[in-house]
Scaffold this active site. Structure first.
Site, PDB file in Angstrom:
ATOM      1  N   GLU A  59     128.274  -6.743-103.205  1.00 57.99           N
ATOM      2  CA  GLU A  59     127.309  -6.991-102.717  1.00 57.99           C
ATOM      3  C   GLU A  59     126.110  -7.128-104.496  1.00 57.99           C
ATOM      4  O   GLU A  59     125.787  -8.295-104.759  1.00 57.99           O
ATOM      5  CB  GLU A  59     126.324  -5.651-102.265  1.00 57.99           C
ATOM      6  CG  GLU A  59     126.612  -6.180-100.994  1.00 57.99           C
ATOM      7  CD  GLU A  59     126.369  -4.918 -99.601  1.00 57.99           C
ATOM      8  OE1 GLU A  59     125.991  -3.941-100.143  1.00 57.99           O
ATOM      9  OE2 GLU A  59     125.310  -5.384 -98.955  1.00 57.99           O
TER      10      GLU A  59
ATOM     11  N   GLU B 113     133.027  -1.139 -94.758  1.00 63.54           N
ATOM     12  CA  GLU B 113     132.179  -0.269 -93.908  1.00 63.54           C
ATOM     13  C   GLU B 113     132.170  -0.300 -92.197  1.00 63.54           C
ATOM     14  O   GLU B 113     131.983   1.017 -92.274  1.00 63.54           O
ATOM     15  CB  GLU B 113     130.767  -1.474 -93.978  1.00 63.54           C
ATOM     16  CG  GLU B 113     129.712  -1.287 -95.269  1.00 63.54           C
ATOM     17  CD  GLU B 113     130.132  -1.805 -96.619  1.00 63.54           C
ATOM     18  OE1 GLU B 113     131.045  -2.701 -96.330  1.00 63.54           O
ATOM     19  OE2 GLU B 113     129.408  -2.044 -97.613  1.00 63.54           O
TER      20      GLU B 113
END
Lengths: 264, 264, 264, 264, 264, 264
Positions: free
Chosen positions: E120, E140
């Site tokens: 990110e 994740e």
């Protein structure tokens, strides 16, 4: 401004010394209903007026009605296929989008019927002036139709989606103070044409670049997320607020010779 | 229309000869508060009614209140985890989106409390009719909650974001003329159920395809940029405005036998 | 809350025992016009207040006017290039977006001039309280300017695009009941500061997490399509409506010891 | 998981011990073309599976083709009116949106024809596994049709608008490595069903709440502006990343007993 | 450029003669995992660098990994409530949005792990340079988490929603040519830091106003409908393409002394 | 199709028996750079061609280059003010939007330079055919400019925002297989004009209404949220898929006399 190259049958154009153009719907016998030819003329007129230097436009109708909307007799006679009507609507949108986004202030002087497509036309103007004869409706539901000239966009924007749905489901008619209150027009006066001219003259005193931004950028920004519109607004203001045409006005303000904003 | 296959405990259904269905919230002792079971029933009812041929729907509550919103006692007892409440809200949205986008006109007959989730339910109808007992509020802020049934979308759309935020921060209550003026309802009458029936009957005389477009397309178009909505509107009008059901209506118009729009 | 680390010349801060912060525009001699330095201070103040635990904010101006907008004398003197003004506007937006989306309720106490950038500042608050001296205008058109602090977003949201365009094209001034009616403020009172304090105190009794959602989520959701906003609302409600801070409130409701919503 | 209450003729359901459901298109003789009845069954299946606790879904076709798209023979025979086909498409969208946004991972095991509506169905799954027999096309242009099951949304998202327009204008067929490279599938293998099962099993080991977010939130966020999606993402992560189900996983990570990410 | 007023523990700053700033993640022992303090430092650095005159930024990590993402040990220890994690994510977004929209070119020099929040962070840069040790993943799902730093926005933008969902559901790892092909980085080289410096130097030779537009306007326009983005682009180009800084470049072009675009 | 009423100096038009129109950029000495007059001619041509019945358009350039972009010599000589360049860009967008949304397939036959505004022009076509001489670049950054003809929209759509930003910051040039792989063109061939004609002929065999939808609806739908685009797609398919022109094609399919989709 010379209109000789326009070949218009359903619209009439005039211009005054200040560059204010009057566009008249010229089919009083049909309550200025919008046939296909009129829409084509609207496309041409509003494609060209901004590039001809018009400072403001007054939009009005001949006769006792502003506009009764889609020419239903033509529509009935033509017996259109779905794609034919879709293509017709796309022409309506070309005309009306050029009005709304074209950068030149358009003031609609209303009277009598402003119904269906007539309300769609009026809502493509930037300012609507009603008189006491003016009434607004979307009778499409009762006619077995749906709006095709932007009512779902511009009328919903003026009065809210809920009121618009009520108008379409029930045929509800608005007029007078209530029409102003719900947002169908910004002014209710005795003589809508005189008031429209007064407004047009006032607007025409602003620099054209300011009017261009007011009459194009705001509409585009309404389509953007607020956080992106803020960025776009910054850039528009960057150009408009540093224009040479404004220097004299700013100097007058700094010198306190400019008119101040007053609450009357 | 046969409702035998519905297993409803919290809602009651009835239909008249004209295909107008009445959906009643049936928990008067709880001020028709919305527990999870009621929401599931709303999902089922509004999934199936449009496909069963309902021409219009009247939504009302038993007892003296339309709906007091989320069943807070159930919520307190259940002691939900965040994801559990999220999933519950998603069911609320499934019910309410099916109402708003389902293509069948829904008229809410309001009275007494229309608060919190009750206002969210009411705002999922297309037309809201209030009586003089009706009052509107979003007490979520005071309760330590947030809205989860679309108030941020539909109430903000009705009254504007600023008024809605005020309602939520301060618990402000609207009723009567002021509620109409800010847009919470389109009608204020003595008897909201009688008026709702009158409106439903009027709406039900429009062709179903017109009503479908009015009660689905407009809501979708509000989500689109204006320039893309114009395109979509053209296509919708292409289908609706050439439907065989409208030919008779257009002919009546052309023959001048159709009712005209009149400013009262 | 300790404000020692702030170095402010154009703003003044104060806080009371309940965590309600008063932010005062402190340039009365300039009718609180917004010069570049003030905007920088607004950025700093509204970047830090939410993280300092402010429960609510009152925004007011010294002197007889709330705020006269962009400091036109500075603007005239600086003779900015387009990109310079664009960068300045981006700072305005940074300040105003932090206000609107920051999660802390901001109540603007208005009086006198709320014009141009002053109206943009006021519309970044969540609640606007006007008194009888308050008047609203967007004189940018007449000045040869365009708005650069979010009027195209927030003023258009308050009054509708059409009324805003009218304000900008013609310089129209709103005040009193009409200003309330069109949505420029939510309250019209004798003493706007007293009322703002009353509202701030009421809002500050809500749990901070509820207020955070009310003062950030709703604004974000307005940018989303309705069907996606519904999803986002479910998730926000999932967190807010299961917060430990609300358990006592729900228990009070279940026990019927909580204040009920009443139509006065 | 008990499927007795489903009445399916065109689909077949099976479930294994791990909660992985296999949905089979069961019209091999018609190359699994999607008739109206199959679409209704898809609506029912994907309305109910997420609420029945399915951990992952494998979507496959009987016979040598995954799915040949809209049942053109039925379409020809039915000779539908525009609004009838529109309503049919809305059912397709109800089925496919429930797949994409339903929160349960769907893995499509592809083979043979994945064309027209078959590609629309496949692109509603979250992962597409192709084998060497698989080929993709949108022959709608040549057939005198347009896509009505979401190709304009999902196929354009997979391969880009330009490649999709090329496919529709020219009938271009993709397969093998090129299909993977342009994005039509994420995997190219010998045995697509075996690989789909392997993927489904892997996905099913994630906590259901993580999978729910992956298989619903991302799609909603793609519809939002980036700056609003960031806000929504924060809230989703707030719920997902503090779920009790993850505590053991985090502890394993902290203890270094969890599997590490490795580049093979 | 003087960095004395920054108080950084987790980041290190350096600047060269050309105004190219190097920002180093300085927690090699933690594989540069992003704890809350690092994110706060990123907010500060990227709030201030654009206003300090940075011409370009190189973003790199100490040690053998660029960044392993969210500090899971801190996350486990803190045992955060949903709203606490939401607020943390909002800080991540404040940092990353300031990077992407800040107007200064940011070049990420990648190596080793670029996973989870590390991806990110990397995707908030404008250009990503990978070396052969670099690998990308979103673990994740396996960790029982969801992304909270913009992967749903920026990773989906780089590789498409479908590939991102696959990465999250299955933990798929990309590296080398395949990573370039799917769009995770624009360059694959032996020495990513050397290449990043070369690119930063090249970018820094463009006028700052051009770079500002490239590194802010494009991202905003991606959020807009195409027809509104076109309007915004016109205004941005109006400012950028008439800047005095470009006159010499245009003259060189007109004189044919400027370097021409050549296909090598 | 008769082109006598066009007054073109910078473009040349030709039409063959099948209604395929060739539009040639006719300024080979200037590498077909786009001066203001050429853009005006593009507006006129693409306003009128769809209404004249063109079945497909081939867009090509005289000489060895497709188009070198904005006429920088004219731009340098004109020494435009910001608002002048903004207005010029708005004309570019009018031309290019009419191309993309006009409903008639446009095939660009590329060669040599397709840079800056030339790439913007090419990306307004629906299909791009490159040959081995073709190279793509956005040298605006190096020139001290920004794109003003839609690169931020259409080039970003083709190659992704990240690759486009790289092109603009560094001047990176794409050609050959790599250009195809990143999406700048859909075809790489020896003779781009011959291939473009072949594609145009194939496309022209589709019913015009299908081509209209493919070349207008998809672009509009890309601007919509997925859930609203699904609705719009249903309506478009309602009209297109019941058109009389398709009945023969469907019958051929039902009779198995139609060509089948085959994986080569």
């Amino acid at each position: 401004m010379n209109f000789d190259s326009f070949q218009l049958e359903n619209l009439a154009l005039a211009v005054d010394d200040e560059g204010i153009v009057t566009v008249s719907l010229n089919r009083a016998a049909k309550r200025n209903a919008l046939n296909a030819a009129t829409v084509d003329e609207l496309v041409e007129v509003f494609s060209r007026l901004p590039r001809m230097g018009a400072r403001a436009v007054i939009l009005r109708g001949e006769g006792t009605h502003f506009c009764a909307g889609l020419d239903l007799v033509e529509h009935h006679t033509e017996d259109r296929r779905p794609e034919e009507f879709m293509h017709l609507c796309l022409r309506w949108h070309e005309a009306f989008n050029k009005m709304e986004y074209g950068g030149v202030p358009i003031i609609a002087a209303l009277k009598g019927a402003v119904v269906g497509g007539g309300l769609e036309l009026a809502s493509s103007a930037h300012i609507r002036v009603a008189d006491h004869s003016t009434y607004f409706a979307l009778p499409e539901g009762q006619r077995g139709l749906f709006t095709g000239g932007g009512a779902t966009i511009r009328v919903a924007d003026l009065v809210g989606k809920a009121r618009m749905i009520d108008m379409m489901l029930t045929g509800r008619v608005y007029k007078g103070d209530e029409a102003i209150s719900v947002g169908l027009a910004q002014y209710l006066v005795e003589d809508s044409e005189a008031k429209a001219l007064e407004i047009a003259r006032a607007a025409a005193t602003n620099p054209p670049l300011s009017n261009f931004a007011i009459c194009s950028a705001i509409s585009h920004m309404q389509n953007m997320s607020a956080l992106d519109a803020a960025y776009a607004e910054s850039v528009v203001a960057g150009i408009v607020n540093t224009q040479p045409d404004s220097r004299g006005r700013l100097e007058a303000f700094a010198n306190k010779t400019a008119a101040r904003v007053r609450p009357d």
